[in-house]
Structures are given as C-alpha cells and as structure tokens.
Design a protein around this motif. Structure first.
Motif, short mmCIF file in Angstrom:
data_model
loop_
_atom_site.label_atom_id
_atom_site.label_comp_id
_atom_site.label_asym_id
_atom_site.label_seq_id
_atom_site.Cartn_x
_atom_site.Cartn_y
_atom_site.Cartn_z
N LYS A 1 0.84 -1.21 0.00
CA LYS A 1 0.00 0.00 0.00
C LYS A 1 0.87 1.26 0.00
CE LYS A 1 -4.03 -2.00 2.26
NZ LYS A 1 -4.82 -2.07 3.50
N HIS A 2 1.92 1.23 0.78
CA HIS A 2 2.83 2.38 0.84
C HIS A 2 3.50 2.59 -0.52
CE1 HIS A 2 5.02 5.24 3.41
NE2 HIS A 2 5.99 5.07 2.54
N ALA A 3 3.89 1.50 -1.18
CA ALA A 3 4.52 1.61 -2.50
C ALA A 3 3.56 2.24 -3.50
CB ALA A 3 4.98 0.24 -2.98
N VAL A 4 2.30 1.84 -3.46
CA VAL A 4 1.30 2.40 -4.38
C VAL A 4 1.15 3.90 -4.11
CG1 VAL A 4 -1.16 2.40 -4.96
CG2 VAL A 4 0.07 0.23 -4.73
N GLN A 5 1.06 4.29 -2.83
CA GLN A 5 0.88 5.70 -2.48
C GLN A 5 2.07 6.55 -2.91
OE1 GLN A 5 0.33 5.44 1.74
NE2 GLN A 5 -1.89 5.19 1.58
N THR A 6 3.27 5.99 -2.82
CA THR A 6 4.48 6.77 -3.15
C THR A 6 4.95 6.55 -4.58
OG1 THR A 6 5.94 5.05 -2.26
CG2 THR A 6 5.25 6.80 -0.74
N LYS A 7 4.20 5.74 -5.33
CA LYS A 7 4.53 5.42 -6.72
C LYS A 7 5.86 4.68 -6.87
CE LYS A 7 1.74 9.08 -8.78
NZ LYS A 7 0.88 9.40 -7.71
N ALA A 8 6.23 3.92 -5.81
CA ALA A 8 7.44 3.09 -5.89
C ALA A 8 7.16 1.91 -6.80
CB ALA A 8 7.83 2.61 -4.50
N LYS A 9 8.15 1.51 -7.55
CA LYS A 9 8.02 0.38 -8.48
C LYS A 9 8.60 -0.91 -7.89
CE LYS A 9 6.81 3.02 -12.06
NZ LYS A 9 5.41 3.24 -12.23
N ILE A 10 9.44 -0.78 -6.86
CA ILE A 10 10.14 -1.93 -6.29
C ILE A 10 9.99 -1.90 -4.77
CG2 ILE A 10 12.40 -3.04 -5.97
CD1 ILE A 10 13.26 -1.60 -8.59
N ILE A 11 9.79 -3.08 -4.19
CA ILE A 11 9.77 -3.23 -2.73
C ILE A 11 10.77 -4.31 -2.38
CG2 ILE A 11 8.41 -3.81 -0.69
CD1 ILE A 11 5.89 -3.24 -2.38
N HIS A 12 11.67 -3.98 -1.48
CA HIS A 12 12.62 -4.98 -0.96
C HIS A 12 12.41 -5.12 0.55
CE1 HIS A 12 15.67 -4.29 -4.44
NE2 HIS A 12 14.78 -5.21 -4.74
N PHE A 13 12.57 -6.33 1.04
CA PHE A 13 12.60 -6.58 2.48
C PHE A 13 13.98 -7.10 2.81
CE2 PHE A 13 8.02 -6.48 2.46
CZ PHE A 13 7.70 -6.05 3.74
N GLN A 14 14.60 -6.53 3.82
CA GLN A 14 15.90 -7.03 4.26
C GLN A 14 15.66 -8.01 5.41
OE1 GLN A 14 18.62 -3.89 5.25
NE2 GLN A 14 18.69 -3.13 3.16
N ILE A 15 16.15 -9.22 5.24
CA ILE A 15 16.04 -10.22 6.30
C ILE A 15 17.41 -10.86 6.51
CG2 ILE A 15 13.59 -10.70 5.87
CD1 ILE A 15 14.47 -13.34 4.53
N SER A 16 17.63 -11.34 7.70
CA SER A 16 18.87 -12.02 8.04
C SER A 16 18.92 -13.36 7.30
CB SER A 16 18.92 -12.26 9.55
OG SER A 16 19.89 -13.22 9.88
N GLN A 17 20.11 -13.82 6.97
CA GLN A 17 20.24 -15.12 6.32
C GLN A 17 19.78 -16.25 7.24
OE1 GLN A 17 24.34 -15.53 5.23
NE2 GLN A 17 24.95 -16.27 7.24
N ASN A 18 19.71 -15.98 8.55
CA ASN A 18 19.25 -16.99 9.50
C ASN A 18 17.76 -16.90 9.78
OD1 ASN A 18 21.94 -17.88 9.85
ND2 ASN A 18 22.30 -16.21 11.28
N ASP A 19 17.07 -15.97 9.15
CA ASP A 19 15.63 -15.79 9.36
C ASP A 19 14.86 -16.68 8.38
OD1 ASP A 19 13.03 -14.98 9.73
OD2 ASP A 19 13.44 -12.84 9.52
N HIS A 20 14.83 -17.96 8.70
CA HIS A 20 14.21 -18.94 7.81
C HIS A 20 12.69 -18.79 7.74
CE1 HIS A 20 18.15 -20.68 7.54
NE2 HIS A 20 18.21 -20.79 8.85
N GLU A 21 12.07 -18.34 8.83
CA GLU A 21 10.62 -18.17 8.86
C GLU A 21 10.18 -17.08 7.87
OE1 GLU A 21 6.73 -19.14 10.09
OE2 GLU A 21 8.62 -20.18 10.41
N SER A 22 10.85 -15.93 7.92
CA SER A 22 10.50 -14.85 6.99
C SER A 22 10.76 -15.27 5.55
CB SER A 22 11.31 -13.58 7.29
OG SER A 22 10.91 -13.01 8.50
N LYS A 23 11.88 -15.94 5.32
CA LYS A 23 12.21 -16.40 3.97
C LYS A 23 11.11 -17.31 3.43
CE LYS A 23 15.65 -18.82 1.26
NZ LYS A 23 16.69 -19.78 1.24
N LYS A 24 10.66 -18.24 4.24
CA LYS A 24 9.60 -19.18 3.82
C LYS A 24 8.30 -18.43 3.51
CE LYS A 24 7.58 -21.66 6.91
NZ LYS A 24 7.27 -22.57 8.01
N ILE A 25 7.93 -17.49 4.37
CA ILE A 25 6.69 -16.74 4.16
C ILE A 25 6.79 -15.85 2.93
CG2 ILE A 25 5.21 -14.95 5.15
CD1 ILE A 25 5.99 -16.16 7.95
#
Length: 139
Positions: A101-125
């Motif tokens: 929603k924030h990307a749409v409001q700001t007209k961003a074309k790309i969204i990245h999430f930074q996660i730790s290499q050990n964050d297996h739960e976030s990676k899976k989701i």
C-alpha cells in the motif's frame, strides 16, 4: 487479536527495548540506542509517524516495521523486527500488505525486504507469497 498502528514517539523507548530484546543486543556493541533509533527513522524523506508501524497485542510489542523510501530509484525497503512465536506469519503478512500500500501511495516500483540469512521463517513466508531473493549483503 494483533493490532497494527502507526508509530508515535510515545512508543519509542518501548520499540528500542523490543528491538534490542529480539536481537539479543542489550549487552553488546550492536545495542540500539534511542539516539541512533531517532537518526535512522528520520532519514529524509521518511517520517517515522508515516513510515513506521507497530504490531502489538495487549500493549505488548510483537513487531516493528520501518519503511525506507528511496524516491530517486522508485523503491521502498522494509526493515522489520518480529518476535518469534505465535502470530509471526500474520505480522509479516500484514507488514507486506502495508508495504505494498505504501509503494502504491508513493509510486514506488520496487519493494525490498531485508532479512537475516538466518531468518528462515521470513524467507519461507516471503517465498510462499511470491517474493524472491535479489541480493545478499555481507558484513
């Protein structure tokens, strides 16, 4: 029931403690200070009251999301800290929705999430939601 709210300065001390607790950094050189939190959440053009979100239940913080805007490259970056355990998937899914929603409001074309290499739960989701890895940062 998990509640999702915009950040306000009244939450600052609680959020700093939450992040240090989740990252186990209270007694380490990586400990987050109030001053550094203020600096990192106020990087222009970001505003913590419109770019940061808190997931909580019964006044207990379960997650924190900071959206960093990079308008020159039409990108936003989601930096999230989520306590392991019940509600993790719900919180991350809501943080992804908020980011879109924030990307749409700001007209961003790309969204990245930074996660730790050990964050297996976030990676899976993230992967099960159609997101994919684009790069690895080395410290």
């Amino acid at each position: 029931m998990i509640k999702f709210d915009n950040f306000s300065t009244a939450y600052q001390k609680k959020i700093v403690e939450f992040i240090n607790s989740v990252n186990d950094s209270f007694n380490s050189p990586k400990k987050l200070t109030d001053a550094f939190f203020v600096q990192t959440t106020n990087v222009p053009p970001s505003n913590p009251e419109t770019n940061c979100y808190i997931a909580s239940t019964n006044n207990d913080v379960l997650g924190f999301l900071q959206i960093v805007e990079e308008p020159l490259v039409k990108r936003i970056v989601g930096l999230q800290t989520i306590r392991e355990g019940g509600g993790f998937a719900e919180i991350l899914n809501n943080f992804m929705t908020i980011s879109v929603k924030h990307a749409v409001q700001t007209k961003a074309k790309i969204i990245h999430f930074q996660i730790s290499q050990n964050d297996h739960e976030s990676k899976k989701i993230l992967e099960s939601s159609g997101w994919h890895k684009t790069k690895t940062y080395w410290n």
